[in-house]
Design a protein around this motif. Structure first.
Motif, PDB file in Angstrom:
ATOM      1  N   ILE A 177       0.859  -1.183   0.000  1.00 37.02           N
ATOM      2  CA  ILE A 177       0.000   0.000   0.000  1.00 37.02           C
ATOM      3  C   ILE A 177       0.895   1.233   0.000  1.00 37.02           C
ATOM      4  O   ILE A 177       1.482   1.593   1.028  1.00 37.02           O
ATOM      5  N   GLY A 178       1.006   1.869  -1.172  1.00 39.97           N
ATOM      6  CA  GLY A 178       1.916   2.997  -1.365  1.00 39.97           C
ATOM      7  C   GLY A 178       3.173   2.538  -2.086  1.00 39.97           C
ATOM      8  O   GLY A 178       4.215   2.313  -1.474  1.00 39.97           O
ATOM      9  N   LEU A 179       3.052   2.385  -3.416  1.00 39.76           N
ATOM     10  CA  LEU A 179       4.182   1.872  -4.203  1.00 39.76           C
ATOM     11  C   LEU A 179       5.342   2.874  -4.241  1.00 39.76           C
ATOM     12  O   LEU A 179       6.509   2.481  -4.125  1.00 39.76           O
ATOM     13  N   GLY A 180       5.017   4.157  -4.405  1.00 36.36           N
ATOM     14  CA  GLY A 180       6.066   5.193  -4.454  1.00 36.36           C
ATOM     15  C   GLY A 180       7.094   4.902  -5.524  1.00 36.36           C
ATOM     16  O   GLY A 180       6.764   4.576  -6.667  1.00 36.36           O
ATOM     17  N   ASN A 181       8.349   4.997  -5.165  1.00 45.21           N
ATOM     18  CA  ASN A 181       9.460   4.727  -6.079  1.00 45.21           C
ATOM     19  C   ASN A 181       9.648   3.232  -6.349  1.00 45.21           C
ATOM     20  O   ASN A 181      10.373   2.845  -7.260  1.00 45.21           O
ATOM     21  N   GLY A 182       9.011   2.410  -5.537  1.00 45.62           N
ATOM     22  CA  GLY A 182       9.092   0.958  -5.742  1.00 45.62           C
ATOM     23  C   GLY A 182      10.248   0.300  -5.013  1.00 45.62           C
ATOM     24  O   GLY A 182      10.491  -0.894  -5.199  1.00 45.62           O
ATOM     25  N   ARG A 183      10.942   1.042  -4.165  1.00 45.54           N
ATOM     26  CA  ARG A 183      12.081   0.414  -3.462  1.00 45.54           C
ATOM     27  C   ARG A 183      11.606  -0.715  -2.552  1.00 45.54           C
ATOM     28  O   ARG A 183      12.206  -1.787  -2.512  1.00 45.54           O
ATOM     29  N   THR A 184      10.528  -0.459  -1.819  1.00 44.22           N
ATOM     30  CA  THR A 184      10.039  -1.499  -0.912  1.00 44.22           C
ATOM     31  C   THR A 184       9.425  -2.645  -1.704  1.00 44.22           C
ATOM     32  O   THR A 184       9.594  -3.817  -1.344  1.00 44.22           O
ATOM     33  N   PHE A 185       8.729  -2.319  -2.787  1.00 45.68           N
ATOM     34  CA  PHE A 185       8.190  -3.367  -3.663  1.00 45.68           C
ATOM     35  C   PHE A 185       9.330  -4.269  -4.140  1.00 45.68           C
ATOM     36  O   PHE A 185       9.220  -5.506  -4.129  1.00 45.68           O
TER      37      PHE A 185
ATOM     38  N   PHE B  80      -0.397  -0.550  -4.730  1.00 41.28           N
ATOM     39  CA  PHE B  80      -1.395   0.514  -4.864  1.00 41.28           C
ATOM     40  C   PHE B  80      -0.712   1.879  -4.786  1.00 41.28           C
ATOM     41  O   PHE B  80       0.183   2.088  -3.957  1.00 41.28           O
ATOM     42  N   ASP B  81      -1.159   2.796  -5.615  1.00 36.53           N
ATOM     43  CA  ASP B  81      -0.729   4.195  -5.498  1.00 36.53           C
ATOM     44  C   ASP B  81      -1.671   5.056  -6.338  1.00 36.53           C
ATOM     45  O   ASP B  81      -2.382   4.540  -7.206  1.00 36.53           O
ATOM     46  N   ARG B  82      -1.648   6.338  -6.078  1.00 38.69           N
ATOM     47  CA  ARG B  82      -2.522   7.213  -6.869  1.00 38.69           C
ATOM     48  C   ARG B  82      -1.929   7.498  -8.242  1.00 38.69           C
ATOM     49  O   ARG B  82      -2.640   7.925  -9.153  1.00 38.69           O
ATOM     50  N   ALA B  83      -0.614   7.243  -8.368  1.00 40.49           N
ATOM     51  CA  ALA B  83       0.043   7.447  -9.667  1.00 40.49           C
ATOM     52  C   ALA B  83       1.232   6.502  -9.742  1.00 40.49           C
ATOM     53  O   ALA B  83       1.787   6.110  -8.720  1.00 40.49           O
TER      54      ALA B  83
ATOM     55  N   ILE C 212      -4.059   1.721  -9.630  1.00 42.28           N
ATOM     56  CA  ILE C 212      -3.849   3.166  -9.606  1.00 42.28           C
ATOM     57  C   ILE C 212      -5.140   3.877  -9.205  1.00 42.28           C
ATOM     58  O   ILE C 212      -6.220   3.577  -9.732  1.00 42.28           O
ATOM     59  N   GLY C 213      -5.009   4.826  -8.287  1.00 39.91           N
ATOM     60  CA  GLY C 213      -6.154   5.615  -7.827  1.00 39.91           C
ATOM     61  C   GLY C 213      -6.051   5.829  -6.329  1.00 39.91           C
ATOM     62  O   GLY C 213      -5.052   5.447  -5.699  1.00 39.91           O
ATOM     63  N   GLU C 214      -7.070   6.453  -5.779  1.00 43.97           N
ATOM     64  CA  GLU C 214      -7.102   6.695  -4.339  1.00 43.97           C
ATOM     65  C   GLU C 214      -7.323   5.359  -3.623  1.00 43.97           C
ATOM     66  O   GLU C 214      -8.338   4.675  -3.870  1.00 43.97           O
ATOM     67  N   ILE C 215      -6.378   5.019  -2.753  1.00 40.20           N
ATOM     68  CA  ILE C 215      -6.379   3.682  -2.141  1.00 40.20           C
ATOM     69  C   ILE C 215      -7.672   3.417  -1.359  1.00 40.20           C
ATOM     70  O   ILE C 215      -8.188   2.291  -1.380  1.00 40.20           O
ATOM     71  N   ALA C 216      -8.196   4.445  -0.694  1.00 42.73           N
ATOM     72  CA  ALA C 216      -9.425   4.234   0.087  1.00 42.73           C
ATOM     73  C   ALA C 216     -10.542   3.714  -0.805  1.00 42.73           C
ATOM     74  O   ALA C 216     -11.447   3.011  -0.329  1.00 42.73           O
TER      75      ALA C 216
ATOM     76  N   ALA D 282       2.011  -1.148   4.601  1.00 41.85           N
ATOM     77  CA  ALA D 282       1.463   0.173   4.287  1.00 41.85           C
ATOM     78  C   ALA D 282       2.462   1.250   4.680  1.00 41.85           C
ATOM     79  O   ALA D 282       2.831   1.361   5.859  1.00 41.85           O
ATOM     80  N   ASP D 283       2.890   2.014   3.680  1.00 39.14           N
ATOM     81  CA  ASP D 283       3.847   3.104   3.910  1.00 39.14           C
ATOM     82  C   ASP D 283       3.264   4.371   3.299  1.00 39.14           C
ATOM     83  O   ASP D 283       3.727   4.856   2.269  1.00 39.14           O
ATOM     84  N   ILE D 284       2.190   4.882   3.932  1.00 40.17           N
ATOM     85  CA  ILE D 284       1.528   6.054   3.367  1.00 40.17           C
ATOM     86  C   ILE D 284       1.398   7.183   4.391  1.00 40.17           C
ATOM     87  O   ILE D 284       0.569   8.066   4.229  1.00 40.17           O
TER      88      ILE D 284
HETATM   89  C1  LIG Z   1       6.118   7.188   1.313  1.00 40.52           C
HETATM   90  S1  LIG Z   1       5.647   6.791  -0.310  1.00 40.52           S
HETATM   91  C2  LIG Z   1       5.970   5.055  -0.424  1.00 40.52           C
HETATM   92  C3  LIG Z   1       7.407   4.777  -0.666  1.00 40.52           C
HETATM   93  C4  LIG Z   1       7.668   3.337  -1.029  1.00 40.52           C
HETATM   94  N1  LIG Z   1       7.708   2.504   0.178  1.00 40.52           N
HETATM   95  C5  LIG Z   1       8.950   3.195  -1.813  1.00 40.52           C
HETATM   96  O1  LIG Z   1       9.656   2.217  -1.646  1.00 40.52           O
HETATM   97  O2  LIG Z   1       9.242   4.067  -2.622  1.00 40.52           O
HETATM   98  C6  LIG Z   1       3.905   6.820  -0.211  1.00 40.52           C
HETATM   99  C7  LIG Z   1       3.213   6.618  -1.534  1.00 40.52           C
HETATM  100  O3  LIG Z   1       1.857   6.371  -1.269  1.00 40.52           O
HETATM  101  C8  LIG Z   1       1.039   7.105  -2.144  1.00 40.52           C
HETATM  102  N2  LIG Z   1      -0.181   7.427  -1.411  1.00 40.52           N
HETATM  103  C9  LIG Z   1      -0.277   7.953  -0.167  1.00 40.52           C
HETATM  104  N3  LIG Z   1      -1.550   8.056   0.200  1.00 40.52           N
HETATM  105  C10 LIG Z   1      -2.285   7.595  -0.837  1.00 40.52           C
HETATM  106  C11 LIG Z   1      -3.692   7.443  -1.066  1.00 40.52           C
HETATM  107  N4  LIG Z   1      -4.578   7.808  -0.121  1.00 40.52           N
HETATM  108  N5  LIG Z   1      -4.099   6.930  -2.239  1.00 40.52           N
HETATM  109  C12 LIG Z   1      -3.201   6.589  -3.192  1.00 40.52           C
HETATM  110  N6  LIG Z   1      -1.856   6.690  -3.026  1.00 40.52           N
HETATM  111  C13 LIG Z   1      -1.416   7.191  -1.868  1.00 40.52           C
HETATM  112  C14 LIG Z   1       1.847   8.331  -2.527  1.00 40.52           C
HETATM  113  O4  LIG Z   1       1.463   8.743  -3.823  1.00 40.52           O
HETATM  114  C15 LIG Z   1       3.277   7.827  -2.451  1.00 40.52           C
HETATM  115  O5  LIG Z   1       3.756   7.424  -3.713  1.00 40.52           O
END
Ligand SMILES: C[S@@+](CC[C@H](N)C(=O)[O-])C[C@H]1O[C@@H](n2cnc3c(N)ncnc32)[C@H](O)[C@@H]1O
Length: 160
Positions: free
Chosen positions: A36-44, A59-62, A78-82, A98-100
């Motif tokens: 939950i929160g793909l971000g840069n994908g490092r954790t993935f 999951f991520d919004r983008a 892709i989209g709002e996780i909620a 979950a890292d959000i």
């Molecule tokens: C801290 S980063 C995650 C970093 C990730 N662990 C990594 O390895 O790069 C949090 C990510 O969650 C996404 N995010 C946070 N809240 C969100 C939400 N409510 N819906 C969709 N994406 C969300 C952000 O767009 C961001 O890319």
């Protein structure tokens, strides 16, 4: 503490707990991993190394992941996780990470109005949750974290 130090502590805690889950905790066989929160994908990328035989749904919004760490189309939501994650309730996940967290208490408070139920609803019984935000839910039982992780820096639970 500087933001750099805080960032390093968060990522170190995250890595140490995920490694601990893989090495020391039995997670239920067969179920997927939810990122939950793909971000840069490092954790993935790390999860793929730790759990090479598991499906990992991210999951991520983008889509902002490094090219080396992009999930298959079918496993990228892709989209709002909620909203998007509602379709994954009952998926019987073995692990949810979950890292959000944002570092803004007022924003994190809004996230915490829906995240605990979502995580609990995705996990199978005995499944494990790892989260940067504390998850208060009656079915999520807190577990001790490795001694390297500062108190209340990152959180670990098992679904009962
Ligand atoms: C801290 S980063 C995650 C970093 C990730 N662990 C990594 O390895 O790069 C949090 C990510 O969650 C996404 N995010 C946070 N809240 C969100 C939400 N409510 N819906 C969709 N994406 C969300 C952000 O767009 C961001 O890319």
């Amino acid at each position: 503490m500087s933001r750099l130090d805080s960032f390093i502590r968060r990522l170190t805690a995250q890595r140490d707990i995920l490694n601990h889950v893989e090495a020391d905790l039995d997670i239920p066989a067969g179920g997927p991993v939810m990122e939950i929160g793909l971000g840069n994908g490092r954790t993935f990328n790390h999860l793929r190394e730790l759990f090479p035989d598991r499906r990992i749904v991210a999951f991520d919004r983008a889509m902002g992941a490094h090219a080396s760490s992009v999930p298959d189309d079918k496993d990228l939501v892709i989209g709002e996780i909620a909203e998007t994650a509602q379709a994954y309730l009952g998926v019987d996940a073995s692990l949810v990470h979950a890292d959000i967290g944002t570092g803004y208490p007022e924003k994190d408070a809004v996230t915490l109005t829906w995240l605990p139920q979502l995580v609990a609803g995705m996990l199978t019984r005995g499944g494990v949750a790892v989260s940067g935000l504390p998850l208060e839910h009656k079915t999520l039982n807190p577990l001790p974290v490795p001694s390297s992780v500062p108190t209340d820096r990152y959180f670990l639970y098992r679904k009962i």
